[in-house]
Design an enzyme around this catalytic site. Sequence first.
Site, PDB file in Angstrom:
ATOM      1  CG  ASP A  28      20.777  63.203  23.672  1.00 52.66           C
ATOM      2  OD1 ASP A  28      19.596  62.998  24.034  1.00 52.66           O
ATOM      3  OD2 ASP A  28      21.139  63.114  22.482  1.00 52.66           O
ATOM      4  CD  GLU A  64      17.378  67.130  22.759  1.00 52.53           C
ATOM      5  OE1 GLU A  64      16.200  66.796  23.000  1.00 52.53           O
ATOM      6  OE2 GLU A  64      17.667  68.202  22.184  1.00 52.53           O
TER       7      GLU A  64
END
Length: 324
Positions: A28, A64
Site C-alpha cells: 500500500d 497507506e
Amino acid sequence: SLLTARILEKLAGIIQRASPELVLVQGDTTTAFSAALAAFYAKIPVAHVEAGLRTCNLHSPFPEEAMRQLISRVATLHFAPTERNARALIAEGIAADRVFVTGNTVIDALFEVAELVRRGERRDFLRLPASTGEKLAGDRHMVLITGHRRENFGSGFERICSAFRELARAFPETLFVYPVHLNPNVRRPVETMLSAVANIELTEPVNYYTFVYLMNRATLIISDSGGVQEEAPSLQKPVFVTRENSERMEIVECGAVKLVGTDPAAIVREVTLALQDQSVYRRMLVDRNPYGDGHAAERIVEILLREDAAKAPGRASYASVPGR
C-alpha cells in the site's frame, strides 16, 4: 505528490519498453499505487498482492489507507491475505471471482529468512554496531522498537518517545533497540529525547536479515508498522502498536497484538504488564498466524497460471512475455 509524479514518469517508459501483459504490485505504498496507476494508464491488467486491508479511515494510516483503496479500484486480480480482507473487497463491489485468499507473501519471506537466521547461515548479512552486538550477548531481555507513521509526526512521536524513556528507566537491565527511520520528522524527536538514555540503543536502519534477527531475539516489540503486526506473531513475539487503529484486526482480536496508541501512560502500562507478568505475556503468543503459512507466493503463481490458461485462444500468455 512529487514522488508519485516521478514514479509515473519513470514507469511509463519502462512499461512501454517491456510491454508486460500484467503488472503485479504488493502492498500500500505510494510506489505500489503509482505502479498500478501507470499500468492502468497503459491499459495493462494489475494484480494486487496484500489486497483488502482496511481501516476505512483515509487519514490513518496516512497515506497507506488511500493508496490501497485506490489500487483496488484499478486492479483486475486481488490477492487477499485473509477471508476478512476478501469480504472487504467484495463489499466494495469487487467481483468475488476476482478475489483470492492466498495469505501474504511477507510471511513467505519471513519464514525463509528466519530459517537462515536459525541455522546461522548468511551471517554476513547481519549488520549491527559492535556495541549493540556486545550488549545483546547472553540472555539479556531486549525490546525492539520501530516507528515511522506520518500521522504520529510531531507531538505523537514526542509522546511515544517519552513512554520509551520511562520504560527504559523502569527496566534498567532491559536493552531497548531502536533502528531509527531516516525521516527527519522521526529522527529529530528520537535523537533529542532518547540518545542520552543508557539502555536505549539507537541504530541506523537495518537490512531485513538483521531485522528478522532482532525480532527473533526480542522479548517483545513496540512498533507502528503494519508488516511487523503480521511477522512478529509467527516468531511468537507480542507486539504493542503505537496507533489508534489497525487494518490487521485479525491479529488484534486473537490477542497477539495490542493497540496502545500514543498515550505514554497506556504504552507504559501495557508493556510493563507484559514484561512483569508471565501470564499476560503468554496470552499474547499464538500458534497460528492468520496472515499465512509461508506458501502465499505459490498460491499466487498457481492462480496466475490458471487465469492465463483460461484466456481466449490467440491472446498472449504471461509466460510468453520476454524475460519470464
